[in-house]
Write an enzyme that holds these catalytic residues in place. Structure first.
Site, short mmCIF file in Angstrom:
data_model
loop_
_atom_site.label_atom_id
_atom_site.label_comp_id
_atom_site.label_asym_id
_atom_site.label_seq_id
_atom_site.Cartn_x
_atom_site.Cartn_y
_atom_site.Cartn_z
N GLU A 1 -4.56 7.69 -3.03
CA GLU A 1 -5.10 6.42 -2.53
C GLU A 1 -5.39 5.46 -3.68
O GLU A 1 -5.32 4.24 -3.50
CB GLU A 1 -6.37 6.71 -1.71
CG GLU A 1 -6.81 5.58 -0.81
CD GLU A 1 -5.94 5.39 0.43
OE1 GLU A 1 -4.98 6.16 0.64
OE2 GLU A 1 -6.23 4.44 1.19
N HIS B 1 0.84 -1.20 0.00
CA HIS B 1 0.00 0.00 0.00
C HIS B 1 0.89 1.26 0.00
O HIS B 1 0.75 2.13 -0.86
CB HIS B 1 -0.91 -0.02 1.23
CG HIS B 1 -1.78 1.19 1.40
ND1 HIS B 1 -3.11 1.20 1.04
CD2 HIS B 1 -1.51 2.43 1.88
CE1 HIS B 1 -3.62 2.40 1.29
NE2 HIS B 1 -2.66 3.16 1.80
N GLU B 2 1.81 1.33 0.96
CA GLU B 2 2.69 2.50 1.04
C GLU B 2 3.58 2.61 -0.19
O GLU B 2 3.95 3.71 -0.60
CB GLU B 2 3.52 2.46 2.32
CG GLU B 2 2.73 2.35 3.63
CD GLU B 2 1.65 3.41 3.81
OE1 GLU B 2 1.74 4.48 3.19
OE2 GLU B 2 0.69 3.13 4.57
N HIS C 1 1.84 4.70 -2.74
CA HIS C 1 2.02 6.14 -2.46
C HIS C 1 3.42 6.60 -2.88
O HIS C 1 3.58 7.65 -3.51
CB HIS C 1 1.84 6.40 -0.96
CG HIS C 1 0.42 6.33 -0.48
ND1 HIS C 1 -0.58 7.09 -1.01
CD2 HIS C 1 -0.15 5.59 0.51
CE1 HIS C 1 -1.73 6.83 -0.38
NE2 HIS C 1 -1.50 5.91 0.55
#
Lengths: 497, 497
Positions: free
Chosen positions: A288, A258-259, A262
């Site tokens: 997101e 997930h990170e 980003h």
């Protein structure tokens, strides 16, 4: 000449924010505990000096003199800077100071209230947060609804009236799906998700795959541990992601990916906007969309685990013992109504968000009183997920956002989910991208994202970016279709009309 | 009221320097390699803004209005700030910018020159450094000698004319000792110093002893690895030391305890000077007295190894196999003339410093031409240590200092050595301190150092501090006596008249 001075000044502002960001990263990952008090003073100084430099009279003069800016690069710098300068100067220093103090107090009250599951302790602070939010909206200005002024800070150009029908559509078309899944029961052995997996091995596997699958490399990024995972960066060549290791090992793996989403977004912003306000993601929602794409659409896909199952087996044989990729794929795609947003699956997650959006809108409008919030929260939880929190700590007090004055922030999570599928479907129009995804080879997709999303930074609004990249405005259709297709298959549901 | 504004401003300056310091620490210990270019810009911004804020007209007004300052705490803040403000404002921005650029170029030229052992590449840059040093001395002002203006930046109040007789005394009374030691030959088996010692175990042992013996704790300090060991700090509750692990394991151990001495000094400065210019060590020399005391006077003592030998044996049994504490004590106290300053022992180290001091003084005065420097260097090395460098990389090009414009810096290393023994002898007048040292229990000594050295920060000059703590001015006598006593015993030399 004036443009050069403006850029030099923006560079200084950017450097001050980078220093504050490094101080914050350091605080979460490296700093000795006793340093916290002075570190707070230091970060406040940096943020204050950055704000002062950005909003002072000379910046205004330089911006006024800059006109439209010459060439596309400078034009975007002037446009984005003017927009942010305009917002920053609408909030008087006295208001910012009052808000900062009140948020600090509210945050501490919330920590205490959550610990004792005592909403009454937090209630007066939430009143204050709502009061500040209304005043902030008035100061910032809006056309239709005060909520728009707040939402615009996180999702430029987005309005509550646009969010509402999209969310209603999403709710109406996924709530029946959720109910059928719950009725269908388990689709896998979920106990594998807490099988023994050494902490160092979890982190190392997550990091290696972040590099191999998604392109995050140690030459320009690093991974650390922190209590709450986050991504931050101090330039496009200095990306930092953090993770948390739990017995439930998917937290570390999917959290890392997930990170990584980003981080790769920030990595991809065109270098000519370095140290300017353009050099950040277009909005929280677009950000997101990248993190959720990596975490869910790619890393929770069947081809991903067909490819990475053998590597997982090498470093975590206890986890994979007796399993095949299909069993693992099903296990990491459990749909299960639960009380806590950050632990929610792809389907239930958005109900957590809708609930919060509806409640904060009602609070802001005064339709809902703060004292009635816990009851309203619990009623919505029952309506959407069929659950009632045993206490407020696991209900209305679970999130940090409202205690930090972040009103209008929650919708961006679901907007990101929707956009993630919309973008992926657009990318898959290219056969080589679609073929790559089927083999968990994401290089063609990464190139498409860099080209169609990342490079623009904040030079496009989220609406412009979505339109340009997908040929249409934001829509829930692709996301809803994705959920039906994926989970209908996993849970063996027959297609419905 | 004006004093409050002055302190707020000094706090902001301090915070900016703390941020620059954290960026530098991060660069040396954590940062991904590709981030270097932008990090350089960021650090330059922070240093520039700090300098601007510290030297601007408002700071001058506030200082002028502050008078003497009310009470001892404020009086010291005003006194030290005025002194540093005065110095900072004497260098025009144009000069600082020219010097910064030239030093940057000189540093890169030096890296290249050292790599190829080619002094000619570096020579024009060293000419420039000397030219800048002369101009800087003129701008800063001096009474007796331009060297004094430079030295004063690192050792406030110290003059070349004070250093010269002390160094001459030290030379005359330790060169014969060194020659007798060399003639006496080995006093131990030095091959133990490169026996296998796992890197992580080296660091862990060094860190544990830094806590147990010297009081450095992870609640307010941390240890990392870097190419060149250093200490930095961002408040007295946020101390960072670094170390380097080599096959020669004493580098990590004694290096860690050296940096621990620096860190504990900063730890001990009185909290009421936090975020002011008083809240740093009095000078480089006083700083070095603390690091060398821990590294050499304590950690290279017999009682230290009697106490810590068993702990070392637990974590590094290959190192201690067949040894007793006495053998280890002798091994870590090898006296051996060598070419490289940073690898030198307690006796030869100061000859490396004297050589540099004499040469930089001659260069500054123009008595020595840059082109003749390598020859002069090699002649001095032969005179003092009986060695001739095989190339300039191992001779005149070995240190970073001159390439960074640090002229007048070297003497502080030896001043620190001298002061370390002078302070320790003064402390040992207290029988409980002396008794503690004999058992490697340093708690009473640490309390004395905190009381007599650390707490004052920069509120006393080095001369005032030395006088107050030891009852006399700087003298080489105790240090010379210490060397004779310690090494005469180790090398079995008879006392000389």
């Amino acid at each position: 000449m004036g443009m050069e001075e403006l850029k030099r000044r923006l560079g200084q502002v950017s450097d001050l924010y980078a220093a504050a960001g490094l101080m914050s990263w350091d605080q979460e990952t490296q700093m000795p505990g006793e340093a916290a008090r002075v570190r707070g003073l230091q970060m406040a100084t940096l943020a204050g000096l950055a704000h002062e430099l950005f909003t002072d009279a000379r910046t205004a003069e330089l911006l006024a003199a800059a006109g439209e800016g010459q060439g596309e690069t400078d034009a975007a710098i002037v446009r984005v800077t003017r927009r942010e300068h305009d917002k920053a100067t609408r909030l008087p220093t006295a208001f910012v100071e009052e808000a900062t103090r009140a948020r600090n107090e509210a945050h501490h009250a919330w920590l205490e209230a959550r610990k004792r599951s005592d909403f009454a302790t937090f209630a007066p602070h939430l009143e204050k947060m709502m009061d500040l939010a209304r005043r902030e909206a008035d100061l910032l200005g809006y056309e239709e609804h005060p909520y728009d002024a707040l939402l615009d800070q996180y999702e430029p150009g987005m309005r509550a009236a646009q969010v509402q029908p999209v969310f209603a559509d999403l709710r109406d078309r996924t709530l029946p799906l959720l109910r059928r899944i719950v009725a269908a029961g388990d689709a896998a052995d979920y106990s594998v998700l807490t099988r023994p997996f050494a902490p160092e091995a979890q982190k190392a596997f997550a990091w290696r795959v972040a590099g191999e699958a998604f392109g995050l490399r140690s030459t320009f990024a690093r991974q650390d541990e922190s209590a709450h995972p986050f991504q931050t960066n101090f330039s496009r060549s200095d990306l930092r992601i953090t993770t948390r290791v739990e017995d439930y090992w998917p937290a570390c793996l999917f959290g890392t990916w997930h990170e990584t989403g980003h981080a790769m977004y920030e990595r991809g912003v065109a270098p000519h906007w370095e140290r300017t306000p353009v050099s950040r993601g277009a909005s929280l929602g677009v950000h997101e969309s990248q993190s959720r794409m990596f975490e869910n659409l790619l890393a929770r896909s069947r081809p991903f685990w067909e490819r990475y199952f053998p590597q997982l087996a090498e470093v975590a044989s206890e986890v994979t013992a007796g399993l095949d990729p299909e069993a693992l794929y099903r296990a990491v795609n459990r749909v299960h109504p639960s009380l806590i947003r950050v632990e929610a699956d792809e389907i239930t997650y958005n109900f957590h968000i809708m609930l919060r959006f509806e409640l904060e809108l009602a609070l802001l409008e005064g339709r809902l009183k703060v004292q009635d919030l816990p009851e309203a929260w619990n009623a919505k939880m029952q309506e959407y997920l069929g659950l009632t929190p045993p206490d407020d700590a696991q209900g209305v007090l679970q999130d940090i956002h409202w205690s930090s004055g972040l009103i209008g922030y929650f919708p961006t999570y679901t907007l990101g989910n929707l956009l993630s599928v919309q973008l992926l479907e657009a990318a898959k129009q290219d056969p080589s991208i679609a073929a790559g995804i089927k083999q968990a080879d994401y290089a063609p997709l990464l190139a498409w994202l860099a080209q169609n999303v990342h490079q623009y930074g904040r030079s496009l609004t989220p609406t412009q970016l979505t339109q340009q990249a997908t040929g249409q405005g934001l829509t829930a259709d692709p996301y809803i279709a994705y959920l039906h297709q994926k989970y209908g298959e996993i849970y063996g549901l027959e297609a419905e009309g």
